[in-house]
Design a protein around this motif. Structure first.
Motif, PDB file in Angstrom:
ATOM      1  N   ILE A  53       7.767 -45.195  -5.376  1.00  0.00           N
ATOM      2  CA  ILE A  53       7.193 -43.779  -6.063  1.00  0.00           C
ATOM      3  C   ILE A  53       7.580 -42.624  -5.159  1.00  0.00           C
ATOM      4  CG2 ILE A  53       4.945 -42.787  -6.521  1.00  0.00           C
ATOM      5  CD1 ILE A  53       3.764 -45.700  -6.928  1.00  0.00           C
ATOM      6  N   LEU A  54       8.126 -41.815  -6.008  1.00  0.00           N
ATOM      7  CA  LEU A  54       8.373 -40.538  -5.482  1.00  0.00           C
ATOM      8  C   LEU A  54       7.475 -39.462  -6.169  1.00  0.00           C
ATOM      9  CD1 LEU A  54      12.442 -40.479  -6.441  1.00  0.00           C
ATOM     10  CD2 LEU A  54      11.389 -41.384  -4.395  1.00  0.00           C
ATOM     11  N   TYR A  55       6.846 -38.898  -5.175  1.00  0.00           N
ATOM     12  CA  TYR A  55       5.675 -38.048  -5.583  1.00  0.00           C
ATOM     13  C   TYR A  55       6.049 -36.583  -5.229  1.00  0.00           C
ATOM     14  CZ  TYR A  55       1.017 -36.432  -6.323  1.00  0.00           C
ATOM     15  OH  TYR A  55      -0.264 -35.608  -6.757  1.00  0.00           O
ATOM     16  N   VAL A  56       6.291 -35.768  -5.942  1.00  0.00           N
ATOM     17  CA  VAL A  56       6.713 -34.161  -5.369  1.00  0.00           C
ATOM     18  C   VAL A  56       5.326 -33.477  -6.241  1.00  0.00           C
ATOM     19  CG1 VAL A  56       8.197 -32.558  -6.096  1.00  0.00           C
ATOM     20  CG2 VAL A  56       9.182 -34.569  -6.021  1.00  0.00           C
ATOM     21  N   ASN A  57       4.710 -32.652  -5.131  1.00  0.00           N
ATOM     22  CA  ASN A  57       3.622 -31.692  -5.511  1.00  0.00           C
ATOM     23  C   ASN A  57       4.237 -30.331  -5.033  1.00  0.00           C
ATOM     24  OD1 ASN A  57       1.438 -30.317  -5.546  1.00  0.00           O
ATOM     25  ND2 ASN A  57       0.063 -31.901  -4.856  1.00  0.00           N
ATOM     26  N   LYS A  58       4.268 -29.741  -6.153  1.00  0.00           N
ATOM     27  CA  LYS A  58       4.894 -28.187  -5.839  1.00  0.00           C
ATOM     28  C   LYS A  58       3.867 -27.474  -5.050  1.00  0.00           C
ATOM     29  CE  LYS A  58       8.123 -26.493  -6.623  1.00  0.00           C
ATOM     30  NZ  LYS A  58       8.936 -25.883  -5.386  1.00  0.00           N
ATOM     31  N   GLU A  59       2.736 -27.850  -4.812  1.00  0.00           N
ATOM     32  CA  GLU A  59       1.766 -27.244  -3.998  1.00  0.00           C
ATOM     33  C   GLU A  59       1.916 -27.245  -2.459  1.00  0.00           C
ATOM     34  OE1 GLU A  59      -2.009 -27.939  -5.775  1.00  0.00           O
ATOM     35  OE2 GLU A  59      -1.764 -26.216  -7.164  1.00  0.00           O
ATOM     36  N   TRP A  60       2.609 -28.619  -2.101  1.00  0.00           N
ATOM     37  CA  TRP A  60       2.796 -28.740  -0.706  1.00  0.00           C
ATOM     38  C   TRP A  60       3.999 -27.982  -0.385  1.00  0.00           C
ATOM     39  CZ3 TRP A  60       2.190 -34.832  -1.259  1.00  0.00           C
ATOM     40  CH2 TRP A  60       0.816 -35.096  -1.564  1.00  0.00           C
ATOM     41  N   ASP A  61       3.863 -27.549   0.809  1.00  0.00           N
ATOM     42  CA  ASP A  61       5.186 -26.687   1.329  1.00  0.00           C
ATOM     43  C   ASP A  61       6.379 -27.654   1.668  1.00  0.00           C
ATOM     44  OD1 ASP A  61       5.804 -24.355   2.726  1.00  0.00           O
ATOM     45  OD2 ASP A  61       6.058 -25.334   4.408  1.00  0.00           O
ATOM     46  N   GLU A  62       6.208 -28.955   1.832  1.00  0.00           N
ATOM     47  CA  GLU A  62       7.517 -29.959   2.027  1.00  0.00           C
ATOM     48  C   GLU A  62       8.265 -29.962   0.897  1.00  0.00           C
ATOM     49  OE1 GLU A  62       6.283 -34.403   2.034  1.00  0.00           O
ATOM     50  OE2 GLU A  62       4.431 -33.324   2.484  1.00  0.00           O
ATOM     51  N   PHE A  63       7.875 -29.336  -0.453  1.00  0.00           N
ATOM     52  CA  PHE A  63       8.752 -29.407  -1.400  1.00  0.00           C
ATOM     53  C   PHE A  63       8.947 -27.941  -2.192  1.00  0.00           C
ATOM     54  CE2 PHE A  63       6.188 -33.354  -1.831  1.00  0.00           C
ATOM     55  CZ  PHE A  63       7.151 -34.299  -1.733  1.00  0.00           C
ATOM     56  N   LYS A  64       8.795 -27.013  -1.219  1.00  0.00           N
ATOM     57  CA  LYS A  64       9.245 -25.809  -1.644  1.00  0.00           C
ATOM     58  C   LYS A  64      10.589 -25.302  -2.064  1.00  0.00           C
ATOM     59  CE  LYS A  64       9.984 -23.601   2.926  1.00  0.00           C
ATOM     60  NZ  LYS A  64       9.983 -24.601   3.738  1.00  0.00           N
ATOM     61  N   ASP A  65      11.637 -26.059  -1.267  1.00  0.00           N
ATOM     62  CA  ASP A  65      12.899 -25.960  -1.926  1.00  0.00           C
ATOM     63  C   ASP A  65      13.317 -26.561  -3.064  1.00  0.00           C
ATOM     64  OD1 ASP A  65      13.209 -24.774   0.484  1.00  0.00           O
ATOM     65  OD2 ASP A  65      13.693 -26.523   1.569  1.00  0.00           O
ATOM     66  N   ILE A  66      12.465 -27.192  -3.708  1.00  0.00           N
ATOM     67  CA  ILE A  66      12.924 -27.850  -5.173  1.00  0.00           C
ATOM     68  C   ILE A  66      12.168 -26.746  -5.871  1.00  0.00           C
ATOM     69  CG2 ILE A  66      12.452 -29.705  -6.675  1.00  0.00           C
ATOM     70  CD1 ILE A  66      11.698 -31.583  -4.626  1.00  0.00           C
ATOM     71  N   ARG A  67      13.243 -25.951  -6.444  1.00  0.00           N
ATOM     72  CA  ARG A  67      13.106 -24.615  -7.119  1.00  0.00           C
ATOM     73  C   ARG A  67      13.482 -24.857  -8.746  1.00  0.00           C
ATOM     74  NH1 ARG A  67      14.672 -23.095  -2.232  1.00  0.00           N
ATOM     75  NH2 ARG A  67      16.756 -23.247  -2.905  1.00  0.00           N
TER      76      ARG A  67
END
Length: 105
Positions: A53-67
């Motif tokens: 399961i790939l879980y991306v949460n745009k509210e988490w800092d670790e995913f800030k580069d996924i724009r």
């Protein structure tokens, strides 16, 4: 993880787990969509223990580069596991420019 179970929503989605259909949870802010996603992750793992399961949460800092869609595709390609079922969950997907292109891909 502790959360309030929302069986009504999970029951509606359960028949589609593992099928090549894009599922979308929509609703007002702060009503529990993120927790339904987490509950669905648990449900998937209960049904398919080898699931990735790939879980991306745009509210988490670790995913800030996924724009944008390119960043999302790069993330998915780097984290997908060959030979096992892969599931992508994106919380706050509207924060990713042209996300629909990556999802269709």
């Amino acid at each position: 993880m502790e959360y309030i179970k929302r069986p009504k929503y999970v029951e509606k989605i359960r028949p589609f787990i593992g099928k090549p259909v894009i599922k979308v949870l929509m609703g007002q802010r702060r009503v529990g969509k993120s927790y339904v996603l987490r509950q669905l992750s648990d449900e998937i793992l209960a049904q398919i223990p080898e699931a990735n399961i790939l879980y991306v949460n745009k509210e988490w800092d670790e995913f800030k580069d996924i724009r944008d869609q390119s960043d999302l595709l790069t993330f998915v390609e780097a984290n997908v596991k060959s030979g096992q079922p892969n599931f992508l969950m994106v919380d706050e997907v509207q924060e990713i420019l042209e996300f629909q292109k990556a999802i269709r891909h």
